[in-house]
Design an enzyme around this catalytic site. Structure first.
Site, mmCIF file in Angstrom:
data_model
loop_
_atom_site.group_PDB
_atom_site.id
_atom_site.type_symbol
_atom_site.label_atom_id
_atom_site.label_comp_id
_atom_site.label_asym_id
_atom_site.label_seq_id
_atom_site.Cartn_x
_atom_site.Cartn_y
_atom_site.Cartn_z
ATOM 1 C CG HIS A 169 -0.330 0.252 2.514
ATOM 2 N ND1 HIS A 169 0.056 -0.768 3.354
ATOM 3 C CD2 HIS A 169 -0.001 1.397 3.165
ATOM 4 C CE1 HIS A 169 0.564 -0.270 4.458
ATOM 5 N NE2 HIS A 169 0.554 1.047 4.357
ATOM 6 C CG ASP A 199 -0.194 -4.136 2.706
ATOM 7 O OD1 ASP A 199 -0.219 -3.678 1.555
ATOM 8 O OD2 ASP A 199 -0.015 -3.430 3.727
ATOM 9 N N GLY A 276 3.686 6.031 8.194
ATOM 10 C CA GLY A 276 5.093 6.137 7.783
ATOM 11 C C GLY A 276 5.922 4.963 8.256
ATOM 12 C CB SER A 278 3.357 1.176 6.232
ATOM 13 O OG SER A 278 2.148 1.145 6.938
ATOM 14 C CB ILE A 296 -1.642 1.043 13.567
ATOM 15 C CG1 ILE A 296 -2.157 2.126 12.617
ATOM 16 C CG2 ILE A 296 -0.131 1.003 13.598
ATOM 17 C CD1 ILE A 296 -1.700 3.536 12.994
#
Length: 326
Positions: A169, A199, A276, A278, A296
């Site tokens: 993402h 992901d 950020g 991720s 989260i």
């Protein structure tokens, strides 16, 4: 003058020195020798110089063994003296050892494990940004998963050829992807693989630092709730930043707020993670990567950290680049 070598292996003996004949024993007054004098006269002769020389050479030949034997005997004598009942304790008892250790730690404190972990993983963490086109650094619209980084996230180098793991993402829909290494070098990167079910995305940087350091990966086998972990990344594009916490649970599921995607078999942790983070690594106190931070949980519209974060186990992430190290 020629000298005999100190560690000579020669078996030749020195020539025997001539022995003078024994003198007759006489009394001071000219009388016959006393029984005591006669007994002394009947004693066997002292060792000759030849025998003494042989003993000296033998001692020199086995000098190292003799030293080891001496040290061993002294050590055994010391242990016996310490342990013998009724003797003065000359050795190191528990109190003295404890005092010495406390004094040493006070003079030179131990480096925290978290500090060592960050130092180890820091060279492998990168900033990842996705751009709508080559000349525009506008951020991507938020995705419906994880931390809604708007195209700015984190990544971790896992191979020295510039292979990087991050979240899908973070780069989804980007025409240009750029990564910034720990030394400040910026490089474009291309997308070489995606794993939507986890992901995850795999990037390949086109320019590499001279001293690129890939991260060390560790299997999640053996992890239990309560184990300390650290999340490293670029929360709100600030970083690299480190946050410390513990594993809160294993084999968790996460459903995006919009309900469009479900991730399973996740590591739940409570180290602070925000937009950020991720794509950044979740590491142990040995600085080894056990997961990729991906989401989260916050039931409010704030979408900031409230204590529950999730990471994809590194086994799933490594499978995306054909790695099976565990």
């Amino acid at each position: 003058m020629k000298r005999t070598p100190l560690y000579s292996h020669s078996r030749r003996s020195l020539p025997a020195a001539p022995v003078a004949p024994a003198a007759e024993s006489h009394a001071l007054d000219g009388a016959a020798a006393t029984p005591t004098a006669q007994a002394a006269h009947d004693l066997p002769p002292l060792p000759t110089r030849s025998l003494m020389a042989r003993l000296v050479r033998l001692a020199r030949h086995h000098e190292r063994r003799l030293w080891l034997l001496t040290v061993l005997l002294l050590a055994l004598a010391g242990v016996w003296r310490i342990s013998a009942p009724g003797t003065t304790q000359l050795g190191l008892d528990f109190d003295r050892i404890d005092h010495m250790m406390r004094t040493s730690i006070a003079e030179r404190p131990l480096t925290p494990a978290s500090t060592l972990a960050y130092a180890k993983i820091h060279p492998s963490v990168v900033r990842v940004s996705g751009h709508a086109d080559a000349g525009n650094s506008a951020r991507l619209p938020p995705q419906d998963n994880a931390d809604h980084t708007s195209g700015v996230g984190s990544g971790v180098v896992i191979l020295d050829n510039g292979t990087i793991l991050t979240n899908l993402h973070v780069v989804l829909g980007a025409r240009t992807i750029k990564v910034t290494f720990s030394d400040g070098l910026e490089s474009e990167a291309r997308l070489i693989n995606v794993m939507p079910e986890h992901d995850l995305a795999v990037l390949q940087a086109s320019i590499l630092p001279d001293d690129l350091v890939p991260a060390t990966l560790r299997s999640t086998a053996g992890l239990v709730p309560g184990d300390p972990v650290m999340a490293v990344g670029f929360p709100f594009d600030i970083g690299p930043s480190a946050s410390l916490g513990v594993i809160s649970g294993l084999k968790r599921e996460f459903r995006s707020p919009e309900g469009k995607g479900v991730l399973s078999n996740l590591i739940q942790f409570d180290a602070a993670a925000n937009p950020g983070n991720s794509g950044g690594p979740l590491v142990t106190m040995e600085g080894e990567v056990i997961g990729i931070v991906t989401a989260i949980l916050n039931p409010t519209e704030q979408r900031v950290f409230v204590g529950i974060g999730f990471a994809v186990p590194i086994e799933n992430a490594a499978a995306g680049v054909g790695m099976s190290p565990f």
